[in-house]
Design a protein around this motif. Structure first.
Motif, mmCIF file in Angstrom:
data_model
loop_
_atom_site.group_PDB
_atom_site.id
_atom_site.type_symbol
_atom_site.label_atom_id
_atom_site.label_comp_id
_atom_site.label_asym_id
_atom_site.label_seq_id
_atom_site.Cartn_x
_atom_site.Cartn_y
_atom_site.Cartn_z
ATOM 1 N N GLN A 1 -5.514 -38.344 -11.504
ATOM 2 C CA GLN A 1 -4.618 -37.304 -10.991
ATOM 3 C C GLN A 1 -3.820 -37.829 -9.802
ATOM 4 O O GLN A 1 -2.625 -37.557 -9.677
ATOM 5 C CB GLN A 1 -5.396 -36.044 -10.594
ATOM 6 N N TYR A 2 -4.458 -38.595 -8.946
ATOM 7 C CA TYR A 2 -3.756 -39.192 -7.794
ATOM 8 C C TYR A 2 -2.626 -40.087 -8.284
ATOM 9 O O TYR A 2 -1.499 -40.023 -7.772
ATOM 10 C CB TYR A 2 -4.736 -39.989 -6.921
ATOM 11 N N ILE A 3 -2.915 -40.920 -9.281
ATOM 12 C CA ILE A 3 -1.894 -41.832 -9.814
ATOM 13 C C ILE A 3 -0.754 -41.036 -10.452
ATOM 14 O O ILE A 3 0.423 -41.355 -10.242
ATOM 15 C CB ILE A 3 -2.528 -42.829 -10.810
ATOM 16 N N GLN A 4 -1.085 -39.991 -11.200
ATOM 17 C CA GLN A 4 -0.042 -39.162 -11.816
ATOM 18 C C GLN A 4 0.831 -38.491 -10.754
ATOM 19 O O GLN A 4 2.057 -38.436 -10.892
ATOM 20 C CB GLN A 4 -0.665 -38.115 -12.749
ATOM 21 N N ASP A 5 0.210 -37.991 -9.699
ATOM 22 C CA ASP A 5 0.963 -37.388 -8.594
ATOM 23 C C ASP A 5 1.850 -38.426 -7.917
ATOM 24 O O ASP A 5 2.997 -38.145 -7.552
ATOM 25 C CB ASP A 5 0.015 -36.761 -7.568
ATOM 26 N N TYR A 6 1.320 -39.622 -7.741
ATOM 27 C CA TYR A 6 2.055 -40.717 -7.113
ATOM 28 C C TYR A 6 3.279 -41.083 -7.956
ATOM 29 O O TYR A 6 4.376 -41.279 -7.435
ATOM 30 C CB TYR A 6 1.136 -41.928 -6.938
ATOM 31 N N ILE A 7 3.085 -41.152 -9.277
ATOM 32 C CA ILE A 7 4.186 -41.456 -10.204
ATOM 33 C C ILE A 7 5.295 -40.411 -10.049
ATOM 34 O O ILE A 7 6.482 -40.756 -9.942
ATOM 35 C CB ILE A 7 3.676 -41.506 -11.662
ATOM 36 N N ALA A 8 4.924 -39.149 -10.027
ATOM 37 C CA ALA A 8 5.912 -38.075 -9.909
ATOM 38 C C ALA A 8 6.621 -38.112 -8.560
ATOM 39 O O ALA A 8 7.847 -37.994 -8.483
ATOM 40 C CB ALA A 8 5.226 -36.721 -10.114
ATOM 41 N N ARG A 9 5.851 -38.305 -7.492
ATOM 42 C CA ARG A 9 6.400 -38.292 -6.138
ATOM 43 C C ARG A 9 7.377 -39.442 -5.913
ATOM 44 O O ARG A 9 8.383 -39.287 -5.229
ATOM 45 C CB ARG A 9 5.249 -38.340 -5.127
ATOM 46 N N HIS A 10 7.085 -40.597 -6.503
ATOM 47 C CA HIS A 10 7.916 -41.789 -6.280
ATOM 48 C C HIS A 10 8.854 -42.077 -7.454
ATOM 49 O O HIS A 10 9.494 -43.135 -7.486
ATOM 50 C CB HIS A 10 7.021 -42.998 -5.997
ATOM 51 N N LYS A 11 8.909 -41.133 -8.386
ATOM 52 C CA LYS A 11 9.801 -41.249 -9.548
ATOM 53 C C LYS A 11 9.624 -42.571 -10.294
ATOM 54 O O LYS A 11 10.580 -43.286 -10.593
ATOM 55 C CB LYS A 11 11.253 -41.058 -9.112
ATOM 56 N N LEU A 12 8.372 -42.896 -10.591
ATOM 57 C CA LEU A 12 8.046 -44.100 -11.347
ATOM 58 C C LEU A 12 7.872 -43.728 -12.816
ATOM 59 O O LEU A 12 7.770 -42.554 -13.164
ATOM 60 C CB LEU A 12 6.772 -44.744 -10.785
ATOM 61 N N ARG A 13 7.820 -44.744 -13.665
ATOM 62 C CA ARG A 13 7.707 -44.471 -15.102
ATOM 63 C C ARG A 13 6.309 -44.714 -15.652
ATOM 64 O O ARG A 13 5.899 -44.067 -16.608
ATOM 65 C CB ARG A 13 8.706 -45.331 -15.868
ATOM 66 N N PHE A 14 5.580 -45.661 -15.071
ATOM 67 C CA PHE A 14 4.311 -46.071 -15.654
ATOM 68 C C PHE A 14 3.197 -46.108 -14.606
ATOM 69 O O PHE A 14 3.460 -46.393 -13.427
ATOM 70 C CB PHE A 14 4.434 -47.467 -16.280
ATOM 71 N N PRO A 15 1.955 -45.875 -15.028
ATOM 72 C CA PRO A 15 0.825 -45.980 -14.093
ATOM 73 C C PRO A 15 0.714 -47.376 -13.468
ATOM 74 O O PRO A 15 0.377 -47.501 -12.289
ATOM 75 C CB PRO A 15 -0.395 -45.674 -14.965
ATOM 76 N N GLY A 16 1.036 -48.408 -14.226
ATOM 77 C CA GLY A 16 0.971 -49.761 -13.681
ATOM 78 C C GLY A 16 1.894 -49.952 -12.488
ATOM 79 O O GLY A 16 1.543 -50.623 -11.516
ATOM 80 N N GLU A 17 3.076 -49.338 -12.552
ATOM 81 C CA GLU A 17 4.006 -49.410 -11.422
ATOM 82 C C GLU A 17 3.404 -48.747 -10.185
ATOM 83 O O GLU A 17 3.514 -49.268 -9.074
ATOM 84 C CB GLU A 17 5.324 -48.716 -11.763
ATOM 85 N N ALA A 18 2.760 -47.616 -10.405
ATOM 86 C CA ALA A 18 2.138 -46.899 -9.290
ATOM 87 C C ALA A 18 1.013 -47.728 -8.681
ATOM 88 O O ALA A 18 0.916 -47.860 -7.455
ATOM 89 C CB ALA A 18 1.613 -45.548 -9.760
ATOM 90 N N ILE A 19 0.184 -48.299 -9.530
ATOM 91 C CA ILE A 19 -0.940 -49.100 -9.037
ATOM 92 C C ILE A 19 -0.441 -50.326 -8.277
ATOM 93 O O ILE A 19 -0.952 -50.662 -7.207
ATOM 94 C CB ILE A 19 -1.882 -49.480 -10.199
ATOM 95 N N MET A 20 0.598 -51.006 -8.811
ATOM 96 C CA MET A 20 1.156 -52.165 -8.113
ATOM 97 C C MET A 20 1.728 -51.756 -6.759
ATOM 98 O O MET A 20 1.537 -52.446 -5.753
ATOM 99 C CB MET A 20 2.231 -52.847 -8.962
#
Length: 74
Positions: free
Chosen positions: A16-35
């Protein structure tokens, strides 16, 4: 940049944290968020190390100055 594919298992809370992070930073993939999260962590660790180094150097200099001043006082 070389990338690798990993299959990981994470807790629901972490997902859920990663999904929220993706939305907040307008990213496309979980890997981008993790990196992105890892890069920010590495930057913070460098800052922490720098602060520790500065603190140590200032402490040593202060110790030397106080020692010299005490020698002159006695």
């Amino acid at each position: 940049m070389e990338t690798k594919c990993h299959m990981i298992i994470i807790e629901k809370e972490t997902d859920q944290y990663i999904q929220d992070y993706i939305a907040r930073h307008k990213l496309r993939f979980p890997g981008e968020a993790i990196m992105n999260i890892c890069q920010k962590y590495r930057e913070e660790k460098k800052k922490e190390w720098s602060l520790d180094t500065i603190t140590e150097a200032v402490s040593e200099n202060l110790h030397d100055v106080l020692r010299d001043e005490l020698k002159n006082f006695v």
